[in-house]
Design a protein around this motif. Sequence first.
Motif, PDB file in Angstrom:
ATOM      1  N   GLY A  23     -25.500  -7.324  11.977  1.00 49.43           N
ATOM      2  CA  GLY A  23     -26.958  -8.135  11.963  1.00 49.43           C
ATOM      3  C   GLY A  23     -27.801  -7.418  10.686  1.00 49.43           C
ATOM      4  O   GLY A  23     -28.901  -7.819  10.840  1.00 49.43           O
ATOM      5  N   LEU A  24     -27.178  -6.758   9.849  1.00 49.49           N
ATOM      6  CA  LEU A  24     -27.824  -6.027   8.808  1.00 49.49           C
ATOM      7  C   LEU A  24     -28.761  -7.105   7.864  1.00 49.49           C
ATOM      8  O   LEU A  24     -28.098  -8.081   7.451  1.00 49.49           O
ATOM      9  N   SER A  25     -29.992  -6.998   7.679  1.00 54.85           N
ATOM     10  CA  SER A  25     -30.773  -7.840   6.903  1.00 54.85           C
ATOM     11  C   SER A  25     -31.767  -7.051   6.370  1.00 54.85           C
ATOM     12  O   SER A  25     -32.763  -6.463   6.788  1.00 54.85           O
ATOM     13  N   LEU A  26     -31.480  -6.641   4.974  1.00 52.71           N
ATOM     14  CA  LEU A  26     -32.208  -5.652   4.144  1.00 52.71           C
ATOM     15  C   LEU A  26     -33.615  -6.353   3.415  1.00 52.71           C
ATOM     16  O   LEU A  26     -33.121  -7.500   3.047  1.00 52.71           O
ATOM     17  N   ARG A  27     -34.522  -5.428   3.400  1.00 57.57           N
ATOM     18  CA  ARG A  27     -35.689  -5.995   2.709  1.00 57.57           C
ATOM     19  C   ARG A  27     -36.291  -4.696   1.995  1.00 57.57           C
ATOM     20  O   ARG A  27     -36.368  -3.473   2.769  1.00 57.57           O
ATOM     21  N   PRO A  28     -36.903  -4.865   0.924  1.00 56.93           N
ATOM     22  CA  PRO A  28     -37.355  -3.790   0.237  1.00 56.93           C
ATOM     23  C   PRO A  28     -38.622  -3.304   0.794  1.00 56.93           C
ATOM     24  O   PRO A  28     -39.385  -4.187   1.230  1.00 56.93           O
TER      25      PRO A  28
END
Length: 224
Positions: free
Chosen positions: A121-126
């Motif tokens: 479910g990884l959803s990366l944002r800075p």
Amino acid sequence: MSLLFAVLAAGQLALAAAMVRYVRAAPGRLTLIPALTCAALVWDNAVIALGGTIGAGGFLEAVNTPRFVLHALLTPFLVVWSLAAAEHAGVRAAARPPLRIATGVLTLLLIAAGTAHDILGLSLRPEHWHGALRYVNDAASPVGPLPAVVTGLVVLGAGIVVWRRTGFSLLAATAAVMVVVSGAAAGIPVLGNAGEVVLGAGLLLTVRRFLPGRAAPAAEAAAA
């Protein structure tokens, strides 16, 4: 903050290097698991430390991904390590098959939960935080930090048992620090990473105290 994360990376590197010495002397769960955990946290802190220099983009996102994968797969093994530490400290119940089975099942469940949240479910944002740039998991999941929290509580519980059995209190003390600061880590991320260094020191000191060949003298001294 980037400099502080670099200092924490150096601290984890020193802990990992010290652990490797004990892995060579006594390979097994007691030494290998904390060595791998500290080594993974070197990457975790180093990537955050370098984030502002690298800048947001595909490359920084790519090198941040292993941070979550390693946390999901390695952190729950500290549950297994806790049982090994208690066993080496002379806690007889730690060698009982039902407890070993329960520990293995809990570890697998925590790995599964972490995998669902931080890998599948990884959803990366800075995210910028006081000059440091890192990527965070923005996935909508009820799991979140639950595997890490449960693992920390298990290590704390094992530390308390070891303390009562042998008088060695440093594992319980460092695990307590980790559990306490983890509650504030969402608002102050560096606290969680600093708490991991403190816990890593506790793991190292526990390994040194109960390394095979040293556990029996330590137990005899405590009994005296």
